[in-house]
Design a protein around this motif. Structure first.
Motif, PDB file in Angstrom:
ATOM      1  N   VAL A  11     -57.545  35.952 -43.735  1.00 24.40           N
ATOM      2  CA  VAL A  11     -58.824  35.821 -44.444  1.00 24.40           C
ATOM      3  C   VAL A  11     -59.090  34.366 -44.790  1.00 24.40           C
ATOM      4  N   GLY A  12     -58.128  33.729 -45.446  1.00 25.01           N
ATOM      5  CA  GLY A  12     -58.304  32.340 -45.841  1.00 25.01           C
ATOM      6  C   GLY A  12     -58.463  31.402 -44.665  1.00 25.01           C
ATOM      7  N   TYR A  13     -57.670  31.635 -43.622  1.00 24.03           N
ATOM      8  CA  TYR A  13     -57.715  30.778 -42.440  1.00 24.03           C
ATOM      9  C   TYR A  13     -59.072  30.844 -41.752  1.00 24.03           C
ATOM     10  N   TYR A  14     -59.559  32.056 -41.484  1.00 25.42           N
ATOM     11  CA  TYR A  14     -60.835  32.178 -40.782  1.00 25.42           C
ATOM     12  C   TYR A  14     -62.006  31.732 -41.650  1.00 25.42           C
ATOM     13  N   ASP A  25     -66.626  20.256 -46.193  1.00 24.94           N
ATOM     14  CA  ASP A  25     -65.340  19.657 -46.511  1.00 24.94           C
ATOM     15  C   ASP A  25     -64.465  20.758 -47.120  1.00 24.94           C
ATOM     16  N   VAL A  26     -63.340  21.068 -46.497  1.00 27.77           N
ATOM     17  CA  VAL A  26     -62.532  22.223 -46.894  1.00 27.77           C
ATOM     18  C   VAL A  26     -61.079  21.827 -47.139  1.00 27.77           C
ATOM     19  N   GLY A  27     -60.475  22.443 -48.146  1.00 27.90           N
ATOM     20  CA  GLY A  27     -59.053  22.286 -48.401  1.00 27.90           C
ATOM     21  C   GLY A  27     -58.404  23.647 -48.541  1.00 27.90           C
ATOM     22  N   VAL A  28     -57.131  23.770 -48.156  1.00 29.94           N
ATOM     23  CA  VAL A  28     -56.412  25.044 -48.234  1.00 29.94           C
ATOM     24  C   VAL A  28     -55.059  24.825 -48.894  1.00 29.94           C
ATOM     25  N   ILE A  29     -54.709  25.734 -49.793  1.00 28.52           N
ATOM     26  CA  ILE A  29     -53.377  25.774 -50.394  1.00 28.52           C
ATOM     27  C   ILE A  29     -52.688  27.037 -49.910  1.00 28.52           C
ATOM     28  N   GLU A  30     -51.485  26.899 -49.369  1.00 27.36           N
ATOM     29  CA  GLU A  30     -50.751  28.043 -48.821  1.00 27.36           C
ATOM     30  C   GLU A  30     -49.267  27.884 -49.115  1.00 27.36           C
ATOM     31  N   GLN A  31     -48.623  28.988 -49.516  1.00 29.85           N
ATOM     32  CA  GLN A  31     -47.210  28.950 -49.882  1.00 29.85           C
ATOM     33  C   GLN A  31     -46.277  29.014 -48.674  1.00 29.85           C
ATOM     34  N   SER A  33     -44.924  27.704 -45.404  1.00 29.02           N
ATOM     35  CA  SER A  33     -44.953  26.429 -44.692  1.00 29.02           C
ATOM     36  C   SER A  33     -45.365  26.591 -43.232  1.00 29.02           C
ATOM     37  N   ASN A  34     -44.967  27.702 -42.604  1.00 32.28           N
ATOM     38  CA  ASN A  34     -45.346  27.933 -41.213  1.00 32.28           C
ATOM     39  C   ASN A  34     -46.853  28.083 -41.065  1.00 32.28           C
ATOM     40  N   ARG A  35     -47.458  28.808 -42.017  1.00 30.45           N
ATOM     41  CA  ARG A  35     -48.909  28.962 -41.985  1.00 30.45           C
ATOM     42  C   ARG A  35     -49.595  27.619 -42.202  1.00 30.45           C
ATOM     43  N   CYS A  36     -49.016  26.792 -43.051  1.00 26.09           N
ATOM     44  CA  CYS A  36     -49.578  25.463 -43.295  1.00 26.09           C
ATOM     45  C   CYS A  36     -49.620  24.653 -42.008  1.00 26.09           C
ATOM     46  N   HIS A  37     -48.531  24.718 -41.231  1.00 27.26           N
ATOM     47  CA  HIS A  37     -48.472  23.984 -39.968  1.00 27.26           C
ATOM     48  C   HIS A  37     -49.525  24.498 -38.982  1.00 27.26           C
ATOM     49  N   VAL A  38     -49.683  25.816 -38.923  1.00 26.36           N
ATOM     50  CA  VAL A  38     -50.666  26.413 -38.018  1.00 26.36           C
ATOM     51  C   VAL A  38     -52.073  25.929 -38.362  1.00 26.36           C
ATOM     52  N   ILE A  39     -52.406  25.985 -39.654  1.00 22.21           N
ATOM     53  CA  ILE A  39     -53.755  25.588 -40.085  1.00 22.21           C
ATOM     54  C   ILE A  39     -53.971  24.092 -39.868  1.00 22.21           C
ATOM     55  N   ALA A  40     -52.981  23.291 -40.240  1.00 18.55           N
ATOM     56  CA  ALA A  40     -53.103  21.834 -40.101  1.00 18.55           C
ATOM     57  C   ALA A  40     -53.232  21.414 -38.645  1.00 18.55           C
ATOM     58  N   ASP A  42     -54.587  23.189 -36.298  1.00 14.07           N
ATOM     59  CA  ASP A  42     -55.823  23.707 -35.716  1.00 14.07           C
ATOM     60  C   ASP A  42     -57.074  23.073 -36.320  1.00 14.07           C
ATOM     61  N   LEU A  43     -56.992  22.750 -37.606  1.00 12.38           N
ATOM     62  CA  LEU A  43     -58.164  22.243 -38.313  1.00 12.38           C
ATOM     63  C   LEU A  43     -57.891  20.881 -38.932  1.00 12.38           C
ATOM     64  N   ASP A  44     -58.862  20.017 -38.866  1.00  6.67           N
ATOM     65  CA  ASP A  44     -58.741  18.688 -39.458  1.00  6.67           C
ATOM     66  C   ASP A  44     -59.189  18.741 -40.915  1.00  6.67           C
ATOM     67  N   ILE A  45     -58.388  19.449 -41.710  1.00  7.05           N
ATOM     68  CA  ILE A  45     -58.699  19.603 -43.132  1.00  7.05           C
ATOM     69  C   ILE A  45     -57.444  19.342 -43.955  1.00  7.05           C
ATOM     70  N   LEU A  46     -57.640  19.242 -45.272  1.00  4.17           N
ATOM     71  CA  LEU A  46     -56.514  19.059 -46.182  1.00  4.17           C
ATOM     72  C   LEU A  46     -55.772  20.385 -46.339  1.00  4.17           C
ATOM     73  N   VAL A  47     -54.479  20.396 -46.047  1.00  6.72           N
ATOM     74  CA  VAL A  47     -53.654  21.593 -46.197  1.00  6.72           C
ATOM     75  C   VAL A  47     -52.475  21.244 -47.106  1.00  6.72           C
ATOM     76  N   ILE A  48     -52.344  21.977 -48.204  1.00  2.00           N
ATOM     77  CA  ILE A  48     -51.299  21.729 -49.184  1.00  2.00           C
ATOM     78  C   ILE A  48     -50.327  22.896 -49.202  1.00  2.00           C
ATOM     79  N   HIS A  49     -49.047  22.588 -49.078  1.00  2.00           N
ATOM     80  CA  HIS A  49     -48.015  23.622 -49.178  1.00  2.00           C
ATOM     81  C   HIS A  49     -47.630  23.769 -50.643  1.00  2.00           C
ATOM     82  N   GLY A  50     -47.938  24.932 -51.226  1.00  2.00           N
ATOM     83  CA  GLY A  50     -47.611  25.128 -52.634  1.00  2.00           C
ATOM     84  C   GLY A  50     -48.253  26.371 -53.201  1.00  2.00           C
ATOM     85  N   ASP A  51     -48.099  26.523 -54.501  1.00  2.00           N
ATOM     86  CA  ASP A  51     -48.590  27.685 -55.246  1.00  2.00           C
ATOM     87  C   ASP A  51     -49.974  27.373 -55.806  1.00  2.00           C
TER      88      ASP A  51
END
Length: 220
Positions: A11-14, A25-31, A33-40, A42-51
């Motif tokens: 949901v968040g990714y799409y 301008d979009v940013g994503v926070i995801e706990q 780390s593998n999902r963070c790598h996938v999103i980063a 694929d998309l040129d956006i800010l991706v933060i690994h965390g809670d």
């Protein structure tokens, strides 16, 4: 406008991908780390690994610049806490929470979340709207659903068959907008006589829909 999303699952990714491709301008926070790598990757956006309920993580994700904050994790309680932090601690103008259990929608809204979205509830409502109840279909119009589009095919047993529209007694808060007869669309007037087989469409305030249904198909 900057939009911050917590939860990088499907949901968040799409959602992030759709908003990014639309020029936001979009940013994503995801706990995860593998999902963070996938999103980063694929998309040129800010991706933060965390809670997404951690204040320091939210600050790292530039939440103070966000015009919208979307909590899209699979846990309703986490989405609630995140939205409350965004709204009350960081003063984000608009918070939106994904709700996995439709019963929690009202609770989250009462606790300060600006808007809730339940895919389960949406699908259930779509099914309910498409299933004819007493041969009457209804479709809510507009965001709050105060006005409904009512559609029914008149049977020979309908109490309005062979009666002029002016004699039917449609509530003042309802209006017949079209009659489809023999493949042709008629715009009903007071002297239009309704016939068996007519597909009648009307607009009605939600609270008066039962009364309109009773008039068109008769009491059960």
């Amino acid at each position: 406008m900057y939009i911050l999303i917590i939860g990088g699952g499907k949901v968040g990714y799409y959602l992030a991908k759709t908003l990014f491709q639309a020029g936001h301008d979009v940013g994503v926070i995801e706990q995860d780390s593998n999902r963070c790598h996938v999103i980063a990757n694929d998309l040129d956006i800010l991706v933060i690994h965390g809670d997404g309920t951690d204040i320091e993580v939210l600050e790292q994700a530039n939440i103070k610049q966000a015009g919208y904050f979307v909590a899209a994790t699979g846990k309703d309680e986490e989405n609630l806490v995140a939205c409350q932090l965004a709204k009350k601690y960081f003063q984000v103008p608009q918070t939106i929470a994904r709700v996995n259990n439709p019963k929690n929608q009202a609770i989250l809204q009462r606790l300060g979340v600006d808007a809730t979205v339940s895919s389960t509830g949406i699908i259930a409502q779509m099914i309910q709207n498409q299933l004819a109840v007493d041969d009457v279909k209804t479709l809510p119009l507009f965001e709050k659903g105060d006005i409904e589009l009512v559609e029914t095919e008149l049977k020979a047993t309908s109490p309005v068959v062979n009666r002029a529209v002016r004699e039917v007694g449609v509530p003042a808060e309802c209006v017949l907008i079209a009659v489809v007869r023999g493949g042709k669309v008629l715009f009903p007037r007071g002297d239009t006589v309704l016939q068996a087989g007519d597909l009648v469409m009307a607009l009605a305030k939600k609270q008066f829909e039962p009364s309109l249904k009773n008039i068109l198909v008769g009491a059960k």
